[in-house]
Structure formats: structure tokens, C-alpha cells
Design an enzyme around this catalytic site. Sequence first.
Site, short mmCIF file in Angstrom:
data_model
loop_
_atom_site.label_atom_id
_atom_site.label_comp_id
_atom_site.label_asym_id
_atom_site.label_seq_id
_atom_site.Cartn_x
_atom_site.Cartn_y
_atom_site.Cartn_z
N CYS A 77 0.96 -1.18 0.06
CA CYS A 77 -0.04 0.01 -0.05
C CYS A 77 0.79 1.44 0.10
O CYS A 77 0.19 2.29 -0.33
CB CYS A 77 -0.86 0.20 1.11
SG CYS A 77 -0.09 0.28 2.67
N CYS A 154 -7.89 -11.64 14.88
CA CYS A 154 -8.69 -13.23 15.30
C CYS A 154 -7.92 -14.10 16.20
O CYS A 154 -8.68 -14.53 17.19
CB CYS A 154 -9.26 -13.70 13.87
SG CYS A 154 -10.22 -12.80 12.89
N GLN A 1210 -10.47 -19.48 19.21
CA GLN A 1210 -11.43 -18.37 19.45
C GLN A 1210 -11.41 -17.86 20.97
O GLN A 1210 -11.30 -16.66 21.26
CB GLN A 1210 -12.94 -18.89 19.52
CG GLN A 1210 -13.63 -19.02 18.04
CD GLN A 1210 -13.86 -17.96 17.77
OE1 GLN A 1210 -14.80 -17.27 17.75
NE2 GLN A 1210 -13.01 -17.31 16.47
N GLU A 1277 -17.45 -15.38 22.38
CA GLU A 1277 -17.07 -14.06 23.12
C GLU A 1277 -16.44 -14.19 24.43
O GLU A 1277 -15.82 -13.30 24.91
CB GLU A 1277 -18.54 -13.65 23.23
CG GLU A 1277 -19.09 -13.01 21.96
CD GLU A 1277 -20.55 -12.50 22.41
OE1 GLU A 1277 -20.79 -11.28 22.26
OE2 GLU A 1277 -21.49 -13.28 22.53
#
Length: 1346
Positions: A77, A154, A1210, A1277
Site C-alpha cells: 500500500c 482473530c 476463539q 465471546e
Amino acid sequence: MSSVSRSDELVFFVNGRKVIEKNADPEVTLLTFLRQNLGLTGTKYACGRGGCGACTVMVSKCDPVSKKIRHFSVTACLVPICSLHGAAVTTVEGVGSTQTRLHPVQERIAKSHGTQCGFCTPGMVMSMYALLRNHPQPSEEQVMDALTGNLCRCTGYRPILESGKTFCMESNGCEQKGTGKCCLDRGENDSPSHGQQSDISTGLFTKDEFQPLDPTQELIFPPELLRIAESPETRTLTFYGERVTWIFPGTLKDLLELKVKHPEAPLILGNTSLGPAMKSQGHFYPIVLSPARISELSMVSKTSEGLTIGAGCSLAQVEAILAERVSELPEEKTQTYRALLKHLRSLVGQQIRNMASLGGHIISRHCYSDLNPVLAVGNATLNLISKEGARKIPLNADFLAGLAHAGLKPEEILESVYIPHSQKWEFVSAFRQAQCQQNALADVTAGMRVLLKEGTGTIEDLSIACGGIGLAPISAHKSCQQLRGRCWNELMLDEACRLLLDEVSIPGSAPGGKVEFKRTLVVSFLFKFYLEVLEKLKKLVKQSSAPDCLRYPEVSDGFLSALEDFPVTVPQGVQRYQSVDSRQPLQDPVGRPIMHLSGLKHATGEATFCDDIPKVNKELFMALVTSTRAHAKIKSIDSSKALELPGVVDVITAEDIPGTNGAEDDRLLAVDKVLCVGQIVCAVVAETKVQAKHAIEKIKITYEDLEPVIFTIEDALKHNSFLCPEKKLEQGNVEEAFEKVDQIVEGEVHVGGQEHFYMETQRVLVIPKTEDKELDIYVSTQDPTHVQKTVSSTLNIPVNRITCHVKRVGGGFGGKMGRPAIFGAIAAVGAIKTGHPIRLVLDREDDMLITGGRHPFFGKYKVGFMNDGRIKALDVECFINGGCTLDDSEQVAEFLLLKLENAYKIRNRRFRSRACMTNLPSNTAFRGFGFPQGGLLAESCITAVAAKCGLLPEKVREKNMYKTIDKTIYKQAFNPETLTRCWNECLDNSSFHSRRMQVEEFNKKNYWKKKGIAIIPMKFSVGYVETSFHQAAALVHIYTDGSVLVTHGGNELGQGIHTKMLQVASRELKIPLSYMHICETSTATVPNTISTGGSIGSDVNGRAVQNACQILVKRLEPIIKENPEGTWEDWIKAAFEQRISLSATGYFSRGYEAFMDWDKGEGDPFPYYVYGAACSEVEIDCLTGAHKKIRTDIVMDACCSLNPAIDIGQIEGAFIQGMGLYTTEELKYSPEGVLYSRGPDEYKIPSIMDVPEEFNVSLLSSSQNPLAIYSSKGVGESGLFLGSSVFFAITDAVTAARRERGLAEDFTVKSPATPEWVRMACADRFTEMIPRDNPKTFKPWSIQIA
């Protein structure tokens, strides 16, 4: 300019193929070129400023000096394509693919479970690939360093690092190297915990399956480029763009002549400074000069007096040059080099170090410069050259200040930098403190040098320079002059601190804020330098046989730790989970650590995200125009200038909406007034993104400011500004209980907001069809049905004409629940009005400005307790900053109360909450949904009680935890047995009690470093409060070849829901996963879906898939009974021939009942709870506020995990995200309500360097949850709150420091626990000596909104 001048041909290679660009535009970056011109979409756009690494590629060049091939990672970028002439670029597609051959890097990151959403994965792969091209068998430290410039939201990084470590040469044997213990040793109690069995697995992947790395199979450097490099072309190349001309001289002579002709033209090498400035600050240069082909700028020369480094050398090359020189010379000569190396290894990620040049870093003179202060005190000299000749100038205070007489003349360039050797009795040190340890801009950076008269402690020369405290680095010249001739002792130190604070003054309104912290750091660094010199003198005196009479102040043992920087360590850890039953069929994948369904495609760049969809015929690009005022009336919108620009098609305003413009108090496009900075006013539609971006700058909006303007919770309370009525829960008799307790404590808790920072920003593609007003919408969302309904009402067309498609989402965390509907609706209006497909992709800055995040929180508590720590009464009042519209704030306020009690039984309690209305962008859903804020308050009460009782916090926690079957404050019954098991197992696994003693022992021996340890229990409620939200549908097709297509209502956000759904289908149909496929989530196949969130996606959709499969199996039963020995294919063929339907809809709607009566304050709002516990240990530096995460142990009750690899991933990812919330992620707003922190430079999510040194996760064994599918639990969560264990470990360490200093132990809790908060909480002589400004005498740079 292009119409009268012809560009030269730009020649470079991409993935071994030659690219000839005849009209190269200097403003086009490599990222844009790869994605739009070559269709190589594996390289991702995530921040556009080089700060996240998602766009990492490898560039290979022939070094102009050594003539060797250099392979190095860069962020595409920031790379202008014009800089690539003669270079070879390798993207993730060129490394390997699922269609041809996977590269070992790609295979291993996928099979090691290092991908979740997969958006960051190509960048991770390329960083690792570039490392392996240079070091086929790297060290673990090299792997870590290679990934410092890559962010992941993540995974929590651990599996990514594990995949990289499989290439390392050394084998450490036991994971816990150096501890003398085996990683599988039990904790303090060697007997198995309750229910613990021997069938515990600790491996999530098998290394033996990996293909070996074969360096001979890599892409070779193109021979054509090699030939060019051997006989380089010297003529000047020129590339003309629409606005910018790029001139690429081939000789130094040509460059100097061009600098005379274009004195204002900047020199660009890495583009790491000008690139972001041109993008975010609007800087523009019509002509730029590129000196990349000038070999003289890359020369290095060594003499007996010093080292000269070419200004064109990259920071990575400078690091290697300095490291080599340090290894060659005696220590006394390399003091400056060592100080520079210390900064080079931490100031930016590997990609930026590979790109940024030494000359660019020096000439930019950024206020936060790390190297300039060190070079200044090290007496560096700048070698300048121009057409008129050469000259030398010192890199001194005048140069740093930007004074004209001390800098470069317009026609001059920096050729090289001379850095002299240090000498005996000369000491040089470098210091920096940033929001996090690595890859962050410094709050304060400093270089310090002292030359002592030989054999004495008298100062002969002293230099101090600091960065981060003014508009440019500052030299404390006057202070240093006054200290010459003084002895190096405590009296000198006190005087030096006073002088330094007077000279290096920071106004209260200084840009960047943190004024008192920065003042404190300046003198804290000086104190560290003072101690360092004393220790080195001690060593020098011993070595030089100095006379016994020569004495210096002794550094006490307790102060020695102040000299040690926190070491960079490679995280290690163990993941434990219960193995599947040995009788389970091998083809049944449930309970096994199956790789993410898209893992390999993530790693090869083949996984398609929303903006990877190829350009559609006649497609237009949309850009949004947002408000610059916080509360104002819109007097006029003038778009005439914008519409005159080439390529601009239309401007979309509220008047163009044919249907409903959002809600009355929450408009899609502003009407009459704006309520916050960042509210969307209108949108520009143009042929290209560049044209649209230029056009929005031309739209003139006239405002009339309105009153009041409210930003903070404090202001909202003053103005009685709320979004909804107060919510309240009460139990027992609170007032009476307060009268009977031994002690009462009152306190406050402040929790800042949090940005979702999903790697894939908000984006949508709307394609209008030619008939019946139909629309296809490709959108990155957690709730396609909500997008569908919003577009329907906005356009005033039936829902059945709109189809929303979600292939996969590059992270959501709640931020893609409601917001995508707004962007989808605005884009749809543009599509209908123009008749063209519309693509809308938010830049990171706009995404962070517009979308809101986690609610900032302010809570007040009053807690009554007995002297033994038993809490008898608790009264809590909570306020959240909801922003300017309601959004999800009422539900967050409700959930906050419902979750507030966490794991604690308190008989008399009253909880109240309000959502404040302010003139900030509306805050919204975020992973944890109120619990991370409320839970922190609950735990803060516990620590406050412990401090007052003189007890350890863990003892107070144990005393007050639920222990037997009981009811919550809202009267929902539950059994806390599993909570207790998690707590005890965490205590045991972490060896908590023995480590608590070790921490206390360490703290007794060290004054300036303190350790802290904390263990936190968790009771997390899963699901929504409404029963209707606990439903799901699935559609399963079996095709005549036996293959199966599964569709369901859940969306793949990285949490592995598609993988789990295929595991369910595989078990139910009793066929291998290889037969299965999921295409996408679509409202045309599964209608009326519920948003994917609340940790129940796999629960409800799994039941629906199970139901559909069971229906199909029931239909197939007669066929199977007829031919029990037949194959699956035989049965399907027979079923088709017998006209048995091979398609079934599954539905789940019963079993998860949820309701809450707020009038009565009771209900059963949650289907079930997830329990867990986490123990974390940290070490803090009391002088700087920095901290090191030493170890974390997590025990989580996932019951019978559908996929342990995904669930552990997770848990780890949520924990690291929570750790960020509580330690580094800080949103900064101006007094006018403008968000400052709008990218990875200003907003620091955790990086790979923030992972605990030891990170262990265990899934509780032998646990059952009969309510959910296969007795599993949703854990998406819950792990986030466990990140608070790091916060409370930090506060434990701060408490130890304050206790030793005789300060109050009960201090106001503020999250995040940034270095600023930690340093100022550890008050000492240095915090006391700094000047403090009267807040009424200046306007602060930023405001606290919580």
C-alpha cells in the site's frame, strides 16, 4: 502533462511474469496495481498506511553495491509502482495455490490453525516467505521479528507463530525451556482434578504431515533483470501521471542537476513518510525524484574513527551494518551503535524497516523520531552534496529544530551519515516508551551521552536530545552546558532533572497529549541513564585497575532491575483438550481439531472477500461525505464543484431516497442537522475510487453550530442527556445491609471505548438487475437479513427483490451487525439512481470515524463487607456513552446489568444503568456486549475490598463466589459446579499459590520493577434475551453424484461456523467431509436469518443442519435397509430413481427459551452459561509504565467441543482482544469531538510481541451441556473478559509499588492500563518534581469521554 509528454516504459516482474506499463501513474501504489490491473486480489487492503501488514508482498532487487539479490518484505500500500523499475515482485499467488502446488508456508499456517477470518493470512504468509528466502532455517527470534509488522484481530497469534516455528532449526524439546519443568507437569496438586481423565490431548496438528521446505523450488530472480543490473542503464526515466511526475535519474550527476531544476521536489525511496502524509494529511508534490538507482547513496565505509552509512540504505540494512560493526569492535567504541540498534529493533515492523531509508528518517525530522536524538548526541555528521559540491553539517540541536541555517539548501541532498566511534569514559544510551513494546510510535524517545574526565567522575561533555515532546526532536543544550564540570552523583542528578524540566518544556495543550506523563518520562529516562553510567563506571574501574580511592555512588541491588529492558521472548504454551472417545468412527469429525474449511484458500489468497469480486460491467465507485461538526444545522450543500470534476457521475443526498431514510432519530443520510463528527451527509458516485475521493473534497457544506455539544459522560449527566430510561435490578434489602457491615468502600471505574478493528473494513457491492427492481448485494456483514430489510425500506421495494450474499467476512466482532445495512442502503440508492453497480469500500480512517465501537463506561460502586472479606451489600450505578443515536445502547445497558454480578453471590445488591446521549458517533454491538465493562467493575469491587481487609484478592474472590445451585440477581437458576472446577483447575495448572509467593519475593528485592499476578473467574451468559433470536434454518441438498451442499443462516466471520456445520452434517449423514461443500450464506436460500452473534451461531445453525440431515437420513432409511452393503453413491442413485427428494430444510426453534421482565427484575434471559478462569502474571517498569506479560493460563468450559482447534483459537483470540481493551487500545478525541486515533499508527491493537511469554489454554474435561448440539458450548465471546486478568495483574503490581512508597492502595480504576496510567500511578520523586498545569489555563489536546 501526459498529453504533451510521453512516459518511459516501466518494466518489472510479478510472480515471474514481465509487466510493461506504458502509462505508469506515480500516484498508483503496488497494492492498487496488483488488485485492479493484474487481478491479484490475494494482497489485501486493510489500512493503506503500512501499519497492519495485510498487503505484504516480497520485492527482489539486485543490490547496486554488492550486486547480490536482496529479497525483502514490503507493504504494497506504500510502494509506488514507479519505484519498482527493474524489480521482481512476489505475491501470495506466486508462492503457491491449491490448484497447482502449495508452498510449505501456506500449508503449515493453515494446518496449524493459524487462520480464522483469513484476511490477514496472505500478509502473514508473505512475511514468513520472505524470511525463508533469506534464512531457510531461521531462529525462533527471526520468525517473531519477521511477523512484528503484521496484525491479526482473530487468532491471538499463537498458532501463526507455531506454524513459523516448524521451520526453525533448533528443537527446544520441552515447550517450557529454561524452567526446569516439563510442560505437561501438573500444577501444585499432582492428583487429578475432579473428573479429569487421562484422555487429554495436547497436540492440535501433526508436524510429520508437513511437506519439507525445498529452497530449490522457489521462483528465481528473472535473468532479464539480472542482465539489466549487471549493465545498468544510466539515462533518466520519467513517468507522467495525471497530477504527478516521477523522475528516476540513473546517475548522481543527473540527480543533482534535477534537484537544481526542481528544488522543492522531495526524494522518495521507501515512501514510508511521504506516503501516509499524502494519503491522510493531503500533502501533494507535483514532481518527485527517486534516487533508488544511485549506488553512491548506498555506500558504506569504515574507518578507525567511525562509520559512514549511505543515506539510501534502508533501516534494515543500517541495522545489519551496525550489528556487524558492534561484533567487530570493542564495546567502548560501539556505545552509539548499540544505542541505535536498540531503537532499530523496536521502532517499526520488518516491512517498514525494509522500506524506510536512513536519509528519509533523518530529513523527515518527525517529532517522534527514534534515531535522530541518538545520532544528535552521538555527534553524527551529515554529508551533503549538490551540483556546487559537498559540505558537512552537524546533526545537532539547530538541525533538529529545522533552523534554515543548519539544514539542507533546496538544491542539496543527503549523501551519507558519519557516526563516530565512542571512546573510553564515554557512555551513550537510548530510551523510548510507546503505547506497546514494539512497532509503535514513541510517546517519548531520548538519546543521552556523557563523557567523563578519565579516572574521575567529572562531566567533561554531556548531550541530551528528546523526541515526542515538541514539533521536532529537542536538544537540551543549555542544561548540558550548565552540568559540565559537575560530579556524576545524586546532587548532579537532582540539578539535572530540574534544569531539564525547565528547558524541555511541554505546554499543557501540546499535540499528542499525555503531557505530565511525557514530562515524567524525560526525568525517568535521565535517572535510568544515571544508573546505567554508574554501573558501567563500576565495570570500567575494575577493568582499568583505577586507584582504590576512585569511588562512585553504589547502585543498590533493589535498583539494578531499573537497568534491564524487558527482553523480547518467543511465546511458548500448551493447549489441552479432551480427546474423542476411542470408539468414535474415524470418519466422524465431531470433536476433532479439523482445519478451518477455508484455511488453505486463506493462505494462498484464493479465498474471495467482498472487494475481491472482479469489477462488474459499468461499475461505479462510491465515497462518503461526512460531517465535520459535532452538532450543527446544515444550511446548504453545494456539490457543483464536485460534479464538474472528470469521472464524477452524481452526488447522492437524502432527497434521492425513494423510501425511508432510516429512523426519525437515526438517519441514513443527514437531514437538516448533524449530531456528530463523522455522520454521513451525502455520497459521491464516480467512475473510479480516486475520482470519488477527489470529489468529496470539493463538496462544500455550510453549517450553523447548535448547543449543547456533549462528548463526555460527565457532560451528559450535567445536561440529563440520555437515550433510554434507566434499567434496574435489585435483590435483598441494600440499605439495611449497609447498616450491618464492618466496612464500606466507595469507588469509581472508567473503561475507555474500543474499536472493532476488523481487518476487512466495511464494504459492499450492489448490482441492480435489469428487471423487476431486483438487486444483488454482496456485503461483509453478520446480518444479511438486516441489510436486506433496510435496503427494502430505503428503496420502497419488497424484500423478495433483494438478495444479500455473504461468502465470508474479514472479521466482525459485532461491528458488522447493524452498520453494513447503512452502507448497503446508501449504495443501493446510488445504484437505483444511476442504474449502475455501486462499490463502496471504506478506508480505515473513515471506517473508524463513522462506525463507533464498544461503549465507553463510567461506574460508581458502594460496597459493604465484613472484615473477613465477605461482601454483604453492593450498590452500583453505571453509565455508558452511547453516542448520538440509540442503536444497540439500550440492550447493552441491559446486558451490562444482567452480566454484572459475574461469578459472585451477594445477597443484597442494586444495579442501575443508563445509556448517555452524546455528540459522538453511535456506539454499537461489540464482542462481550456489556460484560467486559460490567465485569471489570465487579472485579474492581473485589480488589477494593481485599485492599481494605488486608487480604489477597483471590481469597476475597473465593469467599464470595457462587458455590452451590443458586439463583442470579434476576432469579435464573444455575449450577456453579463447573465454575468451581474451572477456578480450581486454573489455580492448579498455573501453580498459582507458589507463584504468588515468588511474586512477593521478587517485589521485596526490586524497587523499580514490580510483578503482579491475578486470577479471575468468569460466568458468561450466552445468547440473546429474546426467544425469537434463538432460531435458525438450513438447506441441505444431496446431488446424484453423492456430493452434498449445505446452506445455513450463519455467516462465516472467521469463527469457523461453516467448518463446524460440515462436521455436523458429516456425522449425521455418516459420510466424510470430502463429500461436503458450503458455497455462501444467501437470503435467497435461507430467508429470515438471525444475526450471527451472541456466541450461539453454531448452536442454533448446527441444530438446523442436524435437523435437515436427519430428515434426509429418514428418507434414505428404506433404501439403505434394502441394500445395507451398498455405497453412499449407490443409495443416492437409488433414491433419485425412486423419486425420493434429496433436498431438505432443517429448522431449529425450540429448546432455547429466553425472556426478561424488567418491571419485575426477573426472568430466564439466557439459555446457558460458559464458565472459565484465567491467571496472568506481569512485570511492570515503574519508571516508564511499560509491562511484560510473563504467563497466562486459561481454563474454559467448552463442554464437548465440536472442534477443539477452532474453539481454542476463539478463546485465545478473544483473550488477546480483551487484553488489548484493558491495556493498549485507547481512543483519543479532540475537544471538538474529532476522533484522532483512526489507524494502526495511533490505535494499537495487540501485536505478536504482546502475546504472553507462556500462554496455556485448557478446555475443561468431562463437562456436559445437554441443551446444545452434541453437548457443546459457544465460546466465541467469553474469552474476551479473561483478558482482564492481565489488567488486574498490572494493578496488583502497581499496588505493590504504591504500598512500598507509602501511597494509598485504593486508587481509581482506569482502563486501559496504558504505560501512561501505570507510570503516573507509581508515583515517586520524579512524578512529584514535574510541573503541573492548571486545567483552566489551557485547552487540552484530547478529552476523556468515559
